[in-house]
Scaffold this motif. Structure first.
Motif, PDB file in Angstrom:
ATOM      1  N   THR A  46       7.982 -25.408  -1.159  1.00  0.00           N
ATOM      2  CA  THR A  46       7.152 -26.170  -2.207  1.00  0.00           C
ATOM      3  C   THR A  46       8.025 -26.968  -3.172  1.00  0.00           C
ATOM      4  N   SER A  47       7.589 -28.347  -3.128  1.00  0.00           N
ATOM      5  CA  SER A  47       8.291 -29.247  -4.146  1.00  0.00           C
ATOM      6  C   SER A  47       7.584 -29.821  -5.353  1.00  0.00           C
ATOM      7  N   LEU A  48       8.187 -30.033  -6.405  1.00  0.00           N
ATOM      8  CA  LEU A  48       7.674 -30.394  -7.430  1.00  0.00           C
ATOM      9  C   LEU A  48       6.918 -31.571  -7.063  1.00  0.00           C
ATOM     10  N   THR A  49       5.838 -32.030  -8.130  1.00  0.00           N
ATOM     11  CA  THR A  49       5.025 -33.207  -7.665  1.00  0.00           C
ATOM     12  C   THR A  49       5.596 -34.273  -8.369  1.00  0.00           C
ATOM     13  N   ASP A  50       4.786 -35.452  -8.124  1.00  0.00           N
ATOM     14  CA  ASP A  50       5.258 -36.624  -8.673  1.00  0.00           C
ATOM     15  C   ASP A  50       4.984 -36.652 -10.220  1.00  0.00           C
ATOM     16  N   ALA A  51       4.078 -36.057 -10.752  1.00  0.00           N
ATOM     17  CA  ALA A  51       3.921 -36.046 -11.925  1.00  0.00           C
ATOM     18  C   ALA A  51       4.818 -35.040 -12.827  1.00  0.00           C
ATOM     19  N   GLU A  52       5.221 -34.073 -12.117  1.00  0.00           N
ATOM     20  CA  GLU A  52       6.254 -33.198 -12.911  1.00  0.00           C
ATOM     21  C   GLU A  52       7.645 -33.808 -12.724  1.00  0.00           C
ATOM     22  N   LEU A  53       7.739 -34.577 -11.862  1.00  0.00           N
ATOM     23  CA  LEU A  53       9.210 -35.391 -11.662  1.00  0.00           C
ATOM     24  C   LEU A  53       9.276 -36.634 -12.558  1.00  0.00           C
ATOM     25  N   GLU A  54       8.273 -36.981 -13.090  1.00  0.00           N
ATOM     26  CA  GLU A  54       8.231 -38.040 -13.978  1.00  0.00           C
ATOM     27  C   GLU A  54       9.350 -39.372 -13.585  1.00  0.00           C
ATOM     28  N   LEU A  55       9.369 -39.713 -12.430  1.00  0.00           N
ATOM     29  CA  LEU A  55      10.371 -40.535 -12.000  1.00  0.00           C
ATOM     30  C   LEU A  55      10.191 -42.037 -12.690  1.00  0.00           C
TER      31      LEU A  55
ATOM     32  N   SER B 111       9.687 -42.528 -15.745  1.00  0.00           N
ATOM     33  CA  SER B 111      10.278 -42.458 -16.930  1.00  0.00           C
ATOM     34  C   SER B 111      11.634 -41.939 -17.356  1.00  0.00           C
ATOM     35  N   LEU B 112      12.049 -41.038 -16.264  1.00  0.00           N
ATOM     36  CA  LEU B 112      13.600 -40.475 -16.351  1.00  0.00           C
ATOM     37  C   LEU B 112      14.461 -41.120 -15.537  1.00  0.00           C
ATOM     38  N   PRO B 113      15.354 -41.273 -15.985  1.00  0.00           N
ATOM     39  CA  PRO B 113      16.689 -41.652 -14.987  1.00  0.00           C
ATOM     40  C   PRO B 113      16.842 -40.892 -13.934  1.00  0.00           C
ATOM     41  N   LEU B 114      17.074 -41.438 -12.900  1.00  0.00           N
ATOM     42  CA  LEU B 114      17.284 -40.973 -11.334  1.00  0.00           C
ATOM     43  C   LEU B 114      18.874 -41.070 -11.101  1.00  0.00           C
ATOM     44  N   THR B 115      19.585 -40.101 -10.615  1.00  0.00           N
ATOM     45  CA  THR B 115      21.055 -40.214 -10.171  1.00  0.00           C
ATOM     46  C   THR B 115      20.969 -39.951  -8.698  1.00  0.00           C
ATOM     47  N   LYS B 116      21.442 -40.720  -7.773  1.00  0.00           N
ATOM     48  CA  LYS B 116      21.542 -40.481  -6.476  1.00  0.00           C
ATOM     49  C   LYS B 116      23.024 -40.378  -6.174  1.00  0.00           C
ATOM     50  N   THR B 117      23.493 -39.650  -5.396  1.00  0.00           N
ATOM     51  CA  THR B 117      24.993 -39.381  -5.112  1.00  0.00           C
ATOM     52  C   THR B 117      25.274 -39.486  -3.686  1.00  0.00           C
TER      53      THR B 117
ATOM     54  N   ARG C  88      15.835 -33.174 -15.513  1.00  0.00           N
ATOM     55  CA  ARG C  88      14.813 -31.951 -15.422  1.00  0.00           C
ATOM     56  C   ARG C  88      14.958 -31.286 -14.111  1.00  0.00           C
ATOM     57  N   ALA C  89      15.172 -32.176 -12.865  1.00  0.00           N
ATOM     58  CA  ALA C  89      14.897 -31.824 -11.599  1.00  0.00           C
ATOM     59  C   ALA C  89      16.025 -32.172 -10.630  1.00  0.00           C
ATOM     60  N   VAL C  90      16.008 -31.579  -9.549  1.00  0.00           N
ATOM     61  CA  VAL C  90      17.416 -31.724  -8.458  1.00  0.00           C
ATOM     62  C   VAL C  90      16.743 -31.918  -7.323  1.00  0.00           C
ATOM     63  N   ALA C  91      16.926 -32.859  -6.296  1.00  0.00           N
ATOM     64  CA  ALA C  91      16.420 -32.864  -5.068  1.00  0.00           C
ATOM     65  C   ALA C  91      17.525 -32.074  -4.103  1.00  0.00           C
ATOM     66  N   LEU C  92      16.971 -31.442  -3.237  1.00  0.00           N
ATOM     67  CA  LEU C  92      17.848 -30.573  -2.463  1.00  0.00           C
ATOM     68  C   LEU C  92      17.716 -30.897  -0.954  1.00  0.00           C
TER      69      LEU C  92
END
Length: 110
Positions: free
Chosen positions: A30-39, A41-47, A76-80
């Motif tokens: 189960t993954s967080l929804t797009d609404a929960e991620l708020e991508l 409006s929140l900064p996204l860091t990819k490594t 607020r969230a992490v992609a795994l």
């Protein structure tokens, strides 16, 4: 006759892993929804070099702690990404508070 304390923890861990495997077999995480991620409006860091982490992920109603790679995050969230017992690569976004560095330190997030 008593229990073998030397191996008790290892046996308990193996039984727990088998129960997790049985409970999650055939399910997608189960993954967080797009609404929960708020991508939007929140900064996204990819490594380019994922961080090894331990994280709680959900398969429906079952929570499982997995060893995974953190490939992106927001405040607020992490992609795994992680390998399931079936050999498949699973991916999900989870809340940042569900993730810790594999070496028990804090995961460096913005």
């Amino acid at each position: 006759m008593g229990t073998n304390k030397r191996y008790a923890e290892r046996v308990d861990r193996q039984l727990g892993q088998r129960a997790d495997e049985a409970a999650t077999r055939g399910l997608a995480p189960t993954s967080l929804t797009d609404a929960e991620l708020e991508l939007d409006s929140l900064p996204l860091t990819k490594t380019p070099k994922p961080h090894e982490v331990r994280a709680w992920v959900r398969y429906g109603a079952v929570a499982v702690k997995v060893t995974a790679r953190a490939v992106a995050w927001t405040p607020r969230a992490v992609a795994l990404e992680w390998e399931a017992p079936s050999g498949e690569t699973h991916r999900a976004w989870v809340w940042a508070s569900a993730v810790e560095a594999a070496d028990s330190g804090r995961l460096n997030r913005p």
